[in-house]
Design an enzyme around this catalytic site. Structure first.
Site, PDB file in Angstrom:
ATOM      1  N   SER A  21      35.584  47.394  48.879  1.00 21.60           N
ATOM      2  CA  SER A  21      36.652  46.487  49.301  1.00 21.60           C
ATOM      3  C   SER A  21      37.999  46.797  48.663  1.00 21.60           C
ATOM      4  O   SER A  21      39.006  46.197  49.021  1.00 21.60           O
ATOM      5  CB  SER A  21      36.277  45.031  49.010  1.00 21.60           C
ATOM      6  OG  SER A  21      36.455  44.726  47.650  1.00 21.60           O
ATOM      7  N   LYS A  28      39.572  42.326  42.150  1.00 17.66           N
ATOM      8  CA  LYS A  28      40.419  41.977  43.284  1.00 17.66           C
ATOM      9  C   LYS A  28      41.881  41.816  42.834  1.00 17.66           C
ATOM     10  O   LYS A  28      42.177  41.674  41.653  1.00 17.66           O
ATOM     11  CB  LYS A  28      39.977  40.637  43.905  1.00 17.66           C
ATOM     12  CG  LYS A  28      38.634  40.664  44.602  1.00 17.66           C
ATOM     13  CD  LYS A  28      38.689  41.421  45.906  1.00 17.66           C
ATOM     14  CE  LYS A  28      37.351  41.378  46.615  1.00 17.66           C
ATOM     15  NZ  LYS A  28      36.290  42.066  45.883  1.00 17.66           N
TER      16      LYS A  28
END
Length: 229
Positions: A150, A188
């Site tokens: 991701s 993230k």
């Protein structure tokens, strides 16, 4: 002669490097200069590199070094520098940390795997990972092996080792290790969105994750990457 935006970006990068030794992310630069896309940031950086104001440091995530700054007006002496004149950066003081020689190796704790997708458990471990000292800045560091895809658009791939500087705080746009509900960790982009915390992936196939602030604990900021071939 630098354009207004080039000058603003150079000053922003120099300011952030002076604060914590870590260059800002492309997202932070985009927001600071009120640009519509990261491609504008890329063009500005390329121009600054070509003109010798900054350089990229190899094998380090988002690592930039400021080589020189535009010369300022000397108000006390009443002398104004010509537009486009430049001056070398001042020598660092004794209290400033300089990068270690590239051939020095430091061992830092390797704490299992961390998801660059949905949160998974980040395991504490007793292994140590040898890391070139030049990849680390000031502060205490540890490493996590990246699992998932991701963050591929940020250049972070499955199997990479994320080098993390320990901290409990983060600015919007920084890549962080976030512990969710006390047991799941993920890598993230960190953002505040109203009363919520948003964790953004760097892969269009994934959706942002939103949590209450009490659910998210920042455990470090990305300092560098180590990739083995």
């Amino acid at each position: 002669m630098l354009t207004k935006k080039q000058h603003e970006l150079l000053c922003f990068i120099a300011e952030r490097l002076g604060e914590d030794g870590i260059s800002p992310s492309f997202e932070e630069m985009k927001e600071a200069l009120d640009l519509k896309s990261k491609s504008g940031v890329h063009r500005l950086i390329e121009a600054l590199v070509e003109r010798g104001f900054i350089r990229r440091l190899p094998n380090r995530a988002r690592a930039l070094e400021v080589l020189k700054m535009p010369e300022r007006v000397d108000a006390k002496r009443g002398k104004a520098a010509k537009r486009g004149d430049v001056a070398p950066l001042s020598p660092p003081s004794a209290t400033q940390r300089m990068p270690e020689p590239a051939n020095d190796v430091i061992e830092i704790p390797l704490h299992g795997r961390i998801a660059a997708g949905v949160p998974i458990e980040a395991m504490e471990g007793s292994q140590m990972l040898p890391v070139p000292a030049a990849l680390l800045g000031s502060g205490e560091h540890y490493a996590l092996e990246v699992s998932g895809d991701s963050m591929v658009e940020a250049g972070i791939l499955d199997g990479d080792y994320a080098l993390i500087r320990k901290t409990e705080s983060a600015r919007d746009g920084e890549i962080v290790v976030a512990l969710i509900d006390g047991h799941d960790a993920t890598l993230k982009y960190f953002r505040r969105e109203g009363a919520m915390v948003r964790l953004d992936p760097a892969n269009r196939s994934y959706d942002p994750q939103r949590y209450r602030p009490d659910q998210v604990q920042v455990q470090g900021r990305l300092s560098g990457l180590l990739r083995r071939y």
